[in-house]
Write a protein that holds these residues in place. Sequence first.
Motif, PDB file in Angstrom:
ATOM      1  N   LEU A  65       1.269  -0.796   0.369  1.00  9.97           N
ATOM      2  CA  LEU A  65      -0.036  -0.008   0.461  1.00  9.97           C
ATOM      3  C   LEU A  65       1.155   1.915   0.327  1.00  9.97           C
ATOM      4  O   LEU A  65       2.290   1.280   0.866  1.00  9.97           O
ATOM      5  CB  LEU A  65      -0.622  -0.115   1.076  1.00  9.97           C
ATOM      6  CG  LEU A  65      -1.793   1.571   1.768  1.00  9.97           C
ATOM      7  CD1 LEU A  65      -3.295   1.303   0.575  1.00  9.97           C
ATOM      8  CD2 LEU A  65      -2.358   1.014   3.212  1.00  9.97           C
ATOM      9  N   VAL A  66       0.465   1.958  -0.497  1.00 12.26           N
ATOM     10  CA  VAL A  66       1.033   3.034  -0.935  1.00 12.26           C
ATOM     11  C   VAL A  66       0.080   4.445  -0.224  1.00 12.26           C
ATOM     12  O   VAL A  66      -0.724   5.022  -0.244  1.00 12.26           O
ATOM     13  CB  VAL A  66       1.416   3.627  -1.783  1.00 12.26           C
ATOM     14  CG1 VAL A  66       2.503   5.066  -2.079  1.00 12.26           C
ATOM     15  CG2 VAL A  66       2.652   2.596  -2.917  1.00 12.26           C
ATOM     16  N   THR A  67       0.303   5.455   0.508  1.00 12.04           N
ATOM     17  CA  THR A  67       0.232   6.569   1.213  1.00 12.04           C
ATOM     18  C   THR A  67       0.787   8.087   0.294  1.00 12.04           C
ATOM     19  O   THR A  67       2.460   7.746   0.695  1.00 12.04           O
ATOM     20  CB  THR A  67      -0.293   7.008   2.132  1.00 12.04           C
ATOM     21  OG1 THR A  67      -1.107   5.726   2.905  1.00 12.04           O
ATOM     22  CG2 THR A  67      -0.876   7.898   2.866  1.00 12.04           C
ATOM     23  N   ALA A  68      -0.169   8.509  -0.453  1.00  7.71           N
ATOM     24  CA  ALA A  68       0.623   9.663  -0.919  1.00  7.71           C
ATOM     25  C   ALA A  68       0.059  11.183  -0.361  1.00  7.71           C
ATOM     26  O   ALA A  68      -1.506  11.351  -0.834  1.00  7.71           O
ATOM     27  CB  ALA A  68       0.125  10.119  -2.630  1.00  7.71           C
ATOM     28  N   VAL A  69       0.716  11.903  -0.218  1.00 14.15           N
ATOM     29  CA  VAL A  69       0.114  13.202   0.618  1.00 14.15           C
ATOM     30  C   VAL A  69       0.958  13.870   0.247  1.00 14.15           C
ATOM     31  O   VAL A  69       1.990  13.840  -0.355  1.00 14.15           O
ATOM     32  CB  VAL A  69       0.840  12.094   2.040  1.00 14.15           C
ATOM     33  CG1 VAL A  69       2.537  13.050   2.661  1.00 14.15           C
ATOM     34  CG2 VAL A  69       0.265  13.933   3.455  1.00 14.15           C
ATOM     35  N   ASP A  70       0.174  15.012  -0.062  1.00 15.76           N
ATOM     36  CA  ASP A  70       0.936  16.401  -0.361  1.00 15.76           C
ATOM     37  C   ASP A  70       0.188  17.925  -0.258  1.00 15.76           C
ATOM     38  O   ASP A  70      -1.421  17.800   0.262  1.00 15.76           O
ATOM     39  CB  ASP A  70       0.241  16.686  -2.333  1.00 15.76           C
ATOM     40  CG  ASP A  70       1.440  17.910  -2.643  1.00 15.76           C
ATOM     41  OD1 ASP A  70       2.810  16.972  -3.132  1.00 15.76           O
ATOM     42  OD2 ASP A  70       1.051  18.590  -3.132  1.00 15.76           O
ATOM     43  N   LEU A  71       0.201  18.748   0.168  1.00 12.31           N
ATOM     44  CA  LEU A  71       0.075  19.908   0.293  1.00 12.31           C
ATOM     45  C   LEU A  71      -1.050  20.847  -0.165  1.00 12.31           C
ATOM     46  O   LEU A  71      -2.039  21.337   0.161  1.00 12.31           O
ATOM     47  CB  LEU A  71       0.688  21.310   1.303  1.00 12.31           C
ATOM     48  CG  LEU A  71       0.679  22.386   1.806  1.00 12.31           C
ATOM     49  CD1 LEU A  71       0.290  21.766   3.072  1.00 12.31           C
ATOM     50  CD2 LEU A  71       1.894  23.407   1.893  1.00 12.31           C
ATOM     51  N   THR A  72      -1.094  20.466  -1.263  1.00 15.53           N
ATOM     52  CA  THR A  72      -1.715  21.195  -2.560  1.00 15.53           C
ATOM     53  C   THR A  72      -2.429  20.567  -3.164  1.00 15.53           C
ATOM     54  O   THR A  72      -2.356  19.494  -3.676  1.00 15.53           O
ATOM     55  CB  THR A  72      -0.207  21.979  -3.727  1.00 15.53           C
ATOM     56  OG1 THR A  72       0.529  22.397  -3.002  1.00 15.53           O
ATOM     57  CG2 THR A  72      -1.273  22.609  -4.696  1.00 15.53           C
ATOM     58  N   PRO A  73      -3.775  21.155  -2.992  1.00 15.14           N
ATOM     59  CA  PRO A  73      -5.317  20.140  -3.879  1.00 15.14           C
ATOM     60  C   PRO A  73      -5.541  19.702  -5.103  1.00 15.14           C
ATOM     61  O   PRO A  73      -5.533  18.290  -6.130  1.00 15.14           O
ATOM     62  CB  PRO A  73      -6.234  21.240  -3.324  1.00 15.14           C
ATOM     63  CG  PRO A  73      -5.944  22.059  -2.130  1.00 15.14           C
ATOM     64  CD  PRO A  73      -4.467  22.411  -2.187  1.00 15.14           C
ATOM     65  N   GLU A  74      -4.588  20.806  -5.877  1.00 19.44           N
ATOM     66  CA  GLU A  74      -4.716  20.751  -7.322  1.00 19.44           C
ATOM     67  C   GLU A  74      -3.284  19.523  -7.444  1.00 19.44           C
ATOM     68  O   GLU A  74      -3.702  18.579  -8.617  1.00 19.44           O
ATOM     69  CB  GLU A  74      -4.270  22.136  -8.364  1.00 19.44           C
ATOM     70  CG  GLU A  74      -4.936  23.014  -7.894  1.00 19.44           C
ATOM     71  CD  GLU A  74      -5.206  23.503  -6.644  1.00 19.44           C
ATOM     72  OE1 GLU A  74      -5.558  24.611  -6.124  1.00 19.44           O
ATOM     73  OE2 GLU A  74      -4.468  23.672  -5.305  1.00 19.44           O
TER      74      GLU A  74
END
Length: 256
Positions: A65-74
């Motif tokens: 499983l990969v969880t991808a996190v980012d600050l920017t919704p776009e």
Amino acid sequence: MDIKNDVQKQFGKSADLYVSSTIHKDGKDLVKLREMASIIGEETLLDVATGGGHTANAFAPYVKLVTAVDLTPEMLTAAVKFIKGNGHRNIDFVQGDAENLPFPNEGFDIVTCRIAPHHFPNVKKFVEEVHRVLKTNGQFLLDDNVVPEEDDFDQFYNTIEKLRDYSHYRAWKKSEWLRMLEMSGFEIYEWHRFDKTFRFDPWCNRMNLPQDEKEKLAEYMKGASQKIKNKFKIVIEADEIISFQGEAVVIKAIKR
């Protein structure tokens, strides 16, 4: 918070360009990052500041499983489109801050972060957060642009990055990264340095740099000392900046 607002503003309008960016999509660093990982197929992986999703996409076939996190919704929207378009379904997408990760302690076997920490205003807090969410003996795979050890070269590179992208905070020296990691409870297991060629026009256009600011940046680079031009292999043809060369490191660190 101002720098984080800047990051969201900049990358919000550039999300699709980052998905298609050759440096981000096809960089040899991404291959090296995958080669350095120790994987048996049952791992949970967190990709911090996933951007266009290239790292998450590269690791998805090899882990549970990969969880991808980012600050920017776009950016997350662009990453979802890119990764799911490649047929991967074992990925969760989460909006979150690299310096305050919305995950419990010791929840991941591997944490990756590629071409992003130079945007983080408190990189030490980011490293501490990675240490917190990793299991004991977990792997931290870090990949980012760095500056040479000499202060004049450091100042030049960080200046041109800031002129090009106001959300840039700081590219760190190799020695600074090694110290930060070891001081935060990691053991450096393996690291590689490699050259990175930037084509001036695509490099500027990826940040939607206005023409007047692009010209200001070009003049600054053309006005640099010969020592700096030689170090960064700045190519100038017909009074136009064509390309220059930076450097990056890929580091594998183990949580102890």
